[in-house]
Motif scaffolding. Structure first.
Motif, PDB file in Angstrom:
ATOM      1  N   GLY A 262      25.175  82.792 -25.355  1.00 30.81           N
ATOM      2  CA  GLY A 262      26.639  82.346 -25.832  1.00 30.81           C
ATOM      3  C   GLY A 262      27.295  81.903 -24.541  1.00 30.81           C
ATOM      4  O   GLY A 262      26.677  80.817 -23.974  1.00 30.81           O
ATOM      5  N   SER A 263      28.368  82.349 -24.149  1.00 28.22           N
ATOM      6  CA  SER A 263      29.344  81.721 -23.024  1.00 28.22           C
ATOM      7  C   SER A 263      28.823  81.952 -21.495  1.00 28.22           C
ATOM      8  O   SER A 263      29.440  81.649 -20.788  1.00 28.22           O
ATOM      9  CB  SER A 263      30.725  81.987 -23.224  1.00 28.22           C
ATOM     10  OG  SER A 263      30.701  83.393 -23.037  1.00 28.22           O
ATOM     11  N   GLY A 264      27.707  82.507 -21.478  1.00 28.59           N
ATOM     12  CA  GLY A 264      27.123  82.936 -20.293  1.00 28.59           C
ATOM     13  C   GLY A 264      27.643  84.046 -19.380  1.00 28.59           C
ATOM     14  O   GLY A 264      27.267  84.233 -18.377  1.00 28.59           O
ATOM     15  N   THR A 265      28.059  85.060 -19.983  1.00 27.62           N
ATOM     16  CA  THR A 265      28.711  86.129 -19.426  1.00 27.62           C
ATOM     17  C   THR A 265      27.657  86.895 -18.725  1.00 27.62           C
ATOM     18  O   THR A 265      27.927  87.222 -17.515  1.00 27.62           O
ATOM     19  CB  THR A 265      29.254  87.054 -20.341  1.00 27.62           C
ATOM     20  OG1 THR A 265      30.386  86.404 -21.294  1.00 27.62           O
ATOM     21  CG2 THR A 265      30.344  88.003 -19.790  1.00 27.62           C
ATOM     22  N   THR A 266      26.635  87.188 -19.258  1.00 27.63           N
ATOM     23  CA  THR A 266      25.492  87.761 -18.590  1.00 27.63           C
ATOM     24  C   THR A 266      24.928  87.179 -17.126  1.00 27.63           C
ATOM     25  O   THR A 266      24.888  87.750 -16.270  1.00 27.63           O
ATOM     26  CB  THR A 266      24.034  88.013 -19.579  1.00 27.63           C
ATOM     27  OG1 THR A 266      24.873  88.654 -20.677  1.00 27.63           O
ATOM     28  CG2 THR A 266      23.105  88.869 -18.956  1.00 27.63           C
ATOM     29  N   TYR A 280      18.555  82.097 -23.382  1.00 28.62           N
ATOM     30  CA  TYR A 280      18.029  81.177 -24.476  1.00 28.62           C
ATOM     31  C   TYR A 280      19.633  80.936 -25.189  1.00 28.62           C
ATOM     32  O   TYR A 280      20.575  81.842 -25.317  1.00 28.62           O
ATOM     33  CB  TYR A 280      17.200  81.555 -25.193  1.00 28.62           C
ATOM     34  CG  TYR A 280      15.658  81.135 -24.944  1.00 28.62           C
ATOM     35  CD1 TYR A 280      15.085  79.737 -25.428  1.00 28.62           C
ATOM     36  CD2 TYR A 280      15.088  81.735 -23.854  1.00 28.62           C
ATOM     37  CE1 TYR A 280      13.865  79.517 -24.975  1.00 28.62           C
ATOM     38  CE2 TYR A 280      13.927  81.262 -23.349  1.00 28.62           C
ATOM     39  CZ  TYR A 280      13.146  80.196 -24.031  1.00 28.62           C
ATOM     40  OH  TYR A 280      11.923  79.927 -23.438  1.00 28.62           O
ATOM     41  N   GLU A 281      19.696  79.773 -25.650  1.00 28.06           N
ATOM     42  CA  GLU A 281      21.202  79.654 -26.366  1.00 28.06           C
ATOM     43  C   GLU A 281      20.913  78.606 -27.493  1.00 28.06           C
ATOM     44  O   GLU A 281      20.432  77.511 -26.976  1.00 28.06           O
ATOM     45  CB  GLU A 281      22.390  79.536 -25.636  1.00 28.06           C
ATOM     46  CG  GLU A 281      23.571  79.169 -26.499  1.00 28.06           C
ATOM     47  CD  GLU A 281      24.116  79.933 -27.596  1.00 28.06           C
ATOM     48  OE1 GLU A 281      24.026  81.210 -27.272  1.00 28.06           O
ATOM     49  OE2 GLU A 281      24.049  79.395 -28.705  1.00 28.06           O
ATOM     50  N   ILE A 282      20.986  78.735 -28.755  1.00 29.77           N
ATOM     51  CA  ILE A 282      20.397  77.647 -29.854  1.00 29.77           C
ATOM     52  C   ILE A 282      21.693  76.651 -30.029  1.00 29.77           C
ATOM     53  O   ILE A 282      21.220  75.590 -30.232  1.00 29.77           O
ATOM     54  CB  ILE A 282      20.277  78.515 -30.944  1.00 29.77           C
ATOM     55  CG1 ILE A 282      19.220  77.592 -32.004  1.00 29.77           C
ATOM     56  CG2 ILE A 282      21.600  78.808 -31.847  1.00 29.77           C
ATOM     57  CD1 ILE A 282      18.711  78.676 -33.021  1.00 29.77           C
TER      58      ILE A 282
HETATM   59  C1  SAM Z   1      27.430  87.285 -29.914  1.00 33.94           C
HETATM   60  S1  SAM Z   1      27.159  85.732 -29.401  1.00 33.94           S
HETATM   61  C2  SAM Z   1      26.797  86.245 -27.619  1.00 33.94           C
HETATM   62  C3  SAM Z   1      28.061  86.235 -26.903  1.00 33.94           C
HETATM   63  C4  SAM Z   1      27.646  86.195 -25.348  1.00 33.94           C
HETATM   64  N1  SAM Z   1      27.230  88.091 -25.121  1.00 33.94           N
HETATM   65  C5  SAM Z   1      28.889  85.945 -24.566  1.00 33.94           C
HETATM   66  O1  SAM Z   1      29.657  86.889 -23.918  1.00 33.94           O
HETATM   67  O2  SAM Z   1      29.563  84.843 -24.534  1.00 33.94           O
HETATM   68  C6  SAM Z   1      25.474  85.333 -29.925  1.00 33.94           C
HETATM   69  C7  SAM Z   1      24.897  84.039 -29.682  1.00 33.94           C
HETATM   70  O3  SAM Z   1      23.478  83.709 -29.993  1.00 33.94           O
HETATM   71  C8  SAM Z   1      23.628  82.220 -30.102  1.00 33.94           C
HETATM   72  N2  SAM Z   1      22.325  82.399 -31.116  1.00 33.94           N
HETATM   73  C9  SAM Z   1      22.081  82.658 -32.437  1.00 33.94           C
HETATM   74  N3  SAM Z   1      20.905  82.348 -32.898  1.00 33.94           N
HETATM   75  C10 SAM Z   1      20.192  82.273 -31.593  1.00 33.94           C
HETATM   76  C11 SAM Z   1      18.714  81.972 -31.713  1.00 33.94           C
HETATM   77  N4  SAM Z   1      18.055  82.222 -32.426  1.00 33.94           N
HETATM   78  N5  SAM Z   1      18.445  81.745 -30.231  1.00 33.94           N
HETATM   79  C12 SAM Z   1      19.218  81.839 -29.267  1.00 33.94           C
HETATM   80  N6  SAM Z   1      20.621  81.830 -29.523  1.00 33.94           N
HETATM   81  C13 SAM Z   1      21.081  82.259 -30.684  1.00 33.94           C
HETATM   82  C14 SAM Z   1      24.800  82.035 -30.935  1.00 33.94           C
HETATM   83  O4  SAM Z   1      24.899  80.742 -30.982  1.00 33.94           O
HETATM   84  C15 SAM Z   1      25.969  82.702 -30.167  1.00 33.94           C
HETATM   85  O5  SAM Z   1      26.399  82.063 -29.209  1.00 33.94           O
END
Ligand code: SAM
Length: 297
Positions: A262-266, A280-282
């Motif tokens: 997602g936005s890279g918080t981790t 990984y981020e799609i």
């Molecule tokens: C709940 S969010 C994570 C937010 C993150 N913890 C943050 O603080 O920004 C889930 C993320 O998973 C990504 N995503 C969905 N399917 C994916 C996949 N198969 N592989 C990698 N990332 C994926 C989405 O685009 C989304 O940004």
């Protein structure tokens, strides 16, 4: 000087108040534990992590993390997509959605070292019926071979904006529960204890205070939620969430994975705590957002 031998406590039919040198062999030898798949002992050998992916977010799906060798990183923290029509979600059936999680977390199992931990932030969904997603996820993780360490209830307290769909207002006809909590499910691959080699002991340190340890080992954490608008992502978790997990479950110099970055918080929490990260981020838009947040540090 006279020495008094202190007897440790034992599992008893009436429970025990305190636990001093506690002997729990009776409990763990009970039939309840017999059928559990919890004695898996993965290889102790570790593989070195490729330098070109260290502290990088990889654009792609975490269902296939082939760029990362097996047994090469130490802690996974994530919050998976919820599949509830957030901007980034696909409209998968429950079966397809759980399959996506199973594929992703099977990859996580492969890349973690023996003793590595996996922490999953998840909320339950809906009302009619309520979908206990946290239960499904725990079951998936146990089926993959993870050993469950416990679960943390994240009390979102006053920052939660609970639904105002009351069902039946001030009436027992159909009052509806309004969740102000989420879960953080915690697992280990193989051993519960993380071993550090003699060499690692020289540079892999603990980074929490006594007060933090006392507070964070409790199973309820009160933390404010993060504003989606402020971060520019529909579902970021607060920085405090991965930060606490990183200090509690890893050493400095460790590598932290977030497969749904997602936005890279981790990644931000890892850098601040003197750890490394990989993600990984799609969605390319979020990879760019995460990289921007990281560069701003
Ligand atoms: C709940 S969010 C994570 C937010 C993150 N913890 C943050 O603080 O920004 C889930 C993320 O998973 C990504 N995503 C969905 N399917 C994916 C996949 N198969 N592989 C990698 N990332 C994926 C989405 O685009 C989304 O940004």
């Amino acid at each position: 000087m006279r020495r008094y031998k202190t007897e440790g406590t034992k599992t008893s039919s009436f429970g025990t108040n305190g636990r001093i040198n506690h002997d729990s062999s009776k409990f763990y030898n009970s039939r309840l534990y017999k059928d559990l798949n919890c004695n898996r002992k993965p290889l102790k050998e570790t593989n070195s992590f490729p330098k070109n992916y260290l502290n990088k977010i990889i654009l792609g799906s975490c269902t296939n993390m082939k760029k990362i060798p097996g047994n090469s990183l130490h802690l996974m923290i994530t919050s998976p997509p919820y599949n509830v029509s957030k901007e980034y979600d696909e409209d998968l059936s429950l079966k397809e959605y759980l399959e996506l999680l199973k594929e992703s977390f099977t990859e996580v199992y492969r890349v973690l070292v023996n003793g590595g931990r996996a922490c999953i932030n998840v909320a339950n969904l809906g009302r009619k019926p309520y979908i206990p997603l946290s239960d499904y996820v725990s079951k998936i993780m146990i089926d993959i071979g993870f050993n469950m360490r416990g679960e943390i209830i994240w009390d979102k307290a006053s920052s939660a904006s609970p639904s105002t769909a009351w069902g039946s207002w001030l009436s027992a006809a159909n009052p509806i529960l309004r969740d102000v909590h989420e879960y953080i499910l915690i697992f280990s691959k193989g051993e519960y204890k993380r071993d550090r080699t003699k060499k690692e002991l020289q540079f892999k340190d603990n980074t929490m205070t006594k007060d933090q340890f006392m507070e964070w080992t409790k199973s309820i954490w009160v933390m404010k939620a993060e504003s989606a608008k402020r971060v520019g992502h529909p579902a970021p978790f607060p920085l405090e969430l991965p930060s606490r997990l990183i200090h509690l479950y890893s050493f400095t110099g460790d590598i932290i994975l977030d497969p749904f970055m997602g936005s890279g918080t981790t990644a931000i929490a890892a850098i601040k705590a003197k750890r490394n990260f990989v993600g990984y981020e799609i969605n390319e838009k979020y990879v760019n957002l995460a990289n921007k947040r990281i560069s701003a540090l």
